[in-house]
Design a protein around this motif. Sequence first.
Motif, PDB file in Angstrom:
ATOM      1  N   VAL A  12       0.859  -1.179   0.000  1.00 43.80           N
ATOM      2  CA  VAL A  12       0.000   0.000   0.000  1.00 43.80           C
ATOM      3  C   VAL A  12       0.895   1.228   0.000  1.00 43.80           C
ATOM      4  CG1 VAL A  12      -1.724   1.353   1.241  1.00 43.80           C
ATOM      5  CG2 VAL A  12      -1.862  -1.148   1.255  1.00 43.80           C
ATOM      6  N   PHE A  13       0.613   2.150  -0.900  1.00 39.23           N
ATOM      7  CA  PHE A  13       1.302   3.439  -0.934  1.00 39.23           C
ATOM      8  C   PHE A  13       0.311   4.465  -0.406  1.00 39.23           C
ATOM      9  CE2 PHE A  13       3.471   6.769  -3.906  1.00 39.23           C
ATOM     10  CZ  PHE A  13       3.976   7.411  -2.796  1.00 39.23           C
ATOM     11  N   ASP A  14       0.527   4.881   0.843  1.00 36.36           N
ATOM     12  CA  ASP A  14      -0.393   5.777   1.531  1.00 36.36           C
ATOM     13  C   ASP A  14       0.042   7.226   1.383  1.00 36.36           C
ATOM     14  OD1 ASP A  14      -2.414   6.560   3.663  1.00 36.36           O
ATOM     15  OD2 ASP A  14      -0.533   7.196   4.596  1.00 36.36           O
ATOM     16  N   THR A  15      -0.895   8.081   0.964  1.00 38.40           N
ATOM     17  CA  THR A  15      -0.613   9.515   0.833  1.00 38.40           C
ATOM     18  C   THR A  15      -1.576  10.342   1.685  1.00 38.40           C
ATOM     19  OG1 THR A  15      -2.097   9.699  -1.082  1.00 38.40           O
ATOM     20  CG2 THR A  15       0.226   9.216  -1.532  1.00 38.40           C
ATOM     21  N   ILE A  16      -2.296   9.668   2.597  1.00 38.35           N
ATOM     22  CA  ILE A  16      -3.354  10.334   3.363  1.00 38.35           C
ATOM     23  C   ILE A  16      -3.060  10.348   4.864  1.00 38.35           C
ATOM     24  CG2 ILE A  16      -5.808  10.323   3.936  1.00 38.35           C
ATOM     25  CD1 ILE A  16      -6.298   9.046   1.185  1.00 38.35           C
ATOM     26  N   GLY A  17      -2.600   9.225   5.405  1.00 34.07           N
ATOM     27  CA  GLY A  17      -2.298   9.148   6.822  1.00 34.07           C
ATOM     28  C   GLY A  17      -3.524   8.906   7.680  1.00 34.07           C
ATOM     29  N   GLY A  18      -3.360   9.065   9.006  1.00 33.46           N
ATOM     30  CA  GLY A  18      -4.476   8.936   9.934  1.00 33.46           C
ATOM     31  C   GLY A  18      -5.153   7.576   9.900  1.00 33.46           C
ATOM     32  N   GLU A  19      -6.486   7.567  10.006  1.00 35.29           N
ATOM     33  CA  GLU A  19      -7.243   6.321  10.029  1.00 35.29           C
ATOM     34  C   GLU A  19      -7.127   5.565   8.710  1.00 35.29           C
ATOM     35  OE1 GLU A  19     -11.266   6.879  11.159  1.00 35.29           O
ATOM     36  OE2 GLU A  19     -10.810   7.670  13.148  1.00 35.29           O
TER      37      GLU A  19
ATOM     38  N   LEU B 117      -4.500   5.310   6.851  1.00 39.65           N
ATOM     39  CA  LEU B 117      -3.258   4.544   6.960  1.00 39.65           C
ATOM     40  C   LEU B 117      -3.456   3.308   7.823  1.00 39.65           C
ATOM     41  CD1 LEU B 117      -0.209   3.994   6.874  1.00 39.65           C
ATOM     42  CD2 LEU B 117       0.086   5.770   8.612  1.00 39.65           C
ATOM     43  N   GLU B 118      -4.108   3.457   8.948  1.00 39.17           N
ATOM     44  CA  GLU B 118      -4.310   2.332   9.862  1.00 39.17           C
ATOM     45  C   GLU B 118      -5.153   1.234   9.215  1.00 39.17           C
ATOM     46  OE1 GLU B 118      -5.981   4.108  13.330  1.00 39.17           O
ATOM     47  OE2 GLU B 118      -4.250   5.425  13.659  1.00 39.17           O
ATOM     48  N   LYS B 119      -6.169   1.617   8.467  1.00 40.65           N
ATOM     49  CA  LYS B 119      -7.043   0.631   7.812  1.00 40.65           C
ATOM     50  C   LYS B 119      -6.302  -0.158   6.734  1.00 40.65           C
ATOM     51  CE  LYS B 119     -11.331   3.265   8.511  1.00 40.65           C
ATOM     52  NZ  LYS B 119     -12.396   4.063   7.846  1.00 40.65           N
ATOM     53  N   ALA B 120      -5.242   0.408   6.199  1.00 42.98           N
ATOM     54  CA  ALA B 120      -4.518  -0.237   5.103  1.00 42.98           C
ATOM     55  C   ALA B 120      -3.950  -1.596   5.508  1.00 42.98           C
ATOM     56  CB  ALA B 120      -3.398   0.672   4.620  1.00 42.98           C
ATOM     57  N   PHE B 121      -3.630  -1.777   6.777  1.00 43.51           N
ATOM     58  CA  PHE B 121      -3.049  -3.047   7.212  1.00 43.51           C
ATOM     59  C   PHE B 121      -4.024  -4.205   7.049  1.00 43.51           C
ATOM     60  CE2 PHE B 121      -0.367   0.063   9.248  1.00 43.51           C
ATOM     61  CZ  PHE B 121       0.907  -0.513   9.216  1.00 43.51           C
TER      62      PHE B 121
ATOM     63  N   VAL C 196       3.449  -1.388   4.007  1.00 41.50           N
ATOM     64  CA  VAL C 196       2.815  -0.082   3.841  1.00 41.50           C
ATOM     65  C   VAL C 196       3.912   0.970   3.856  1.00 41.50           C
ATOM     66  CG1 VAL C 196       1.210   1.611   4.786  1.00 41.50           C
ATOM     67  CG2 VAL C 196       0.728  -0.830   5.041  1.00 41.50           C
ATOM     68  N   VAL C 197       3.904   1.839   2.862  1.00 37.58           N
ATOM     69  CA  VAL C 197       4.815   2.986   2.856  1.00 37.58           C
ATOM     70  C   VAL C 197       3.946   4.234   2.820  1.00 37.58           C
ATOM     71  CG1 VAL C 197       5.064   2.894   0.333  1.00 37.58           C
ATOM     72  CG2 VAL C 197       6.722   4.149   1.706  1.00 37.58           C
ATOM     73  N   SER C 198       4.286   5.211   3.662  1.00 37.68           N
ATOM     74  CA  SER C 198       3.457   6.405   3.769  1.00 37.68           C
ATOM     75  C   SER C 198       4.296   7.670   3.704  1.00 37.68           C
ATOM     76  CB  SER C 198       2.679   6.395   5.082  1.00 37.68           C
ATOM     77  OG  SER C 198       1.915   7.589   5.221  1.00 37.68           O
ATOM     78  N   VAL C 199       3.745   8.677   3.039  1.00 44.63           N
ATOM     79  CA  VAL C 199       4.356  10.008   3.041  1.00 44.63           C
ATOM     80  C   VAL C 199       3.567  10.949   3.940  1.00 44.63           C
ATOM     81  CG1 VAL C 199       5.409   9.802   0.766  1.00 44.63           C
ATOM     82  CG2 VAL C 199       3.055  10.641   0.947  1.00 44.63           C
TER      83      VAL C 199
END
Length: 332
Positions: A209-216, A218-222, A231-234
């Motif tokens: 998952v390439f997350d560009t939003i964060g917060g919840e 990002l957590e749901k991505a798992f 998961v990689v996040s900016v």
Amino acid sequence: MKAMIIEKYGKVSLKLADMPVPDIGKKDVLVEIVAASINPVDFKIRDGKVRMLLKYKMPLILGNDFSGIVKQVGKDVTKFKVGDQIYGRAMKDRIGSFAEYISIDENAIAIKPKNLSFEEAASIPLVGLTSYQALHDILKMSPGQKVLIQAGAGGVGNFAIQLAKTMGVYVATTASKAGYELVKSLGADQIIDYKSESFEEVLKDYDGVFDTIGGETLEKAFNMLKPGGQVVSVSGLPNARFGKEYGSGFLKTNLFRLLTLKISKLEKQHNATYTFLFMKPSGEQLKIITELIELEKIRPVIDRVFPFEEAQKALEYSEAGRAKGKVILKIK
């Protein structure tokens, strides 16, 4: 030179000011900027949200990536000459592309793609390098794997979709109905309407998952990863892997451990790996991106171009979050 500056952190307006033309070091080039792009990191820097990682002196010229023409080279520069048309992303401690000139290390820039205008080229460096480092360096995606790219119609998202497709990856993305046709045209295989669907319930057994939003989000991505997924996040919080590479006293504090406790638990619960990405400038990686663009495998997506004098309007328009693609400042 003319430059757009802030004099303090906060929800302040950009101010047009006269600033000295920056000096160049032995390995630097002086670039006359033709165009610059606006990115979410500009708002975060302005608001002081990255002060735990980056510290700047005021007045500060905002702006992170750009295109332009080389006007002067340092005595040890070997890769560029006066007159070269280049593009690049400034080092984190030498930002300032909302200006007529910038001094930059030769290793942070590349010759701009021949088939792009300066405005189009300026839209590429930050989103291109961020996408490349997320998909190639961290997630190490390979043909046949599956990745979710959040916010596909945004600046990073629309580049990442195209790059992932050149890697032979199956791409799912989130978008509104207004952004559906755009992300479909960029090659997205599956589109989740984030206003009516829950991506973590629709998608399962994904490699990354390439997350560009964060917060919840990002957590749901798992929940949608296969065992061993990443998961990689900016947009999330930095973590220990980030600290090993960049270093920060904040990463050793109890507050940091408390803030990242939930992510650490999710990693263990889902047998997954989380990495925060703070993109690094790289002229060599820009060369790879240039080749893909010149082969027409990736195209820039620009929402609007603003004149330099309307930098504040451009910043506000971008910050509103409705742009489909990049917002550009035409400096020259």
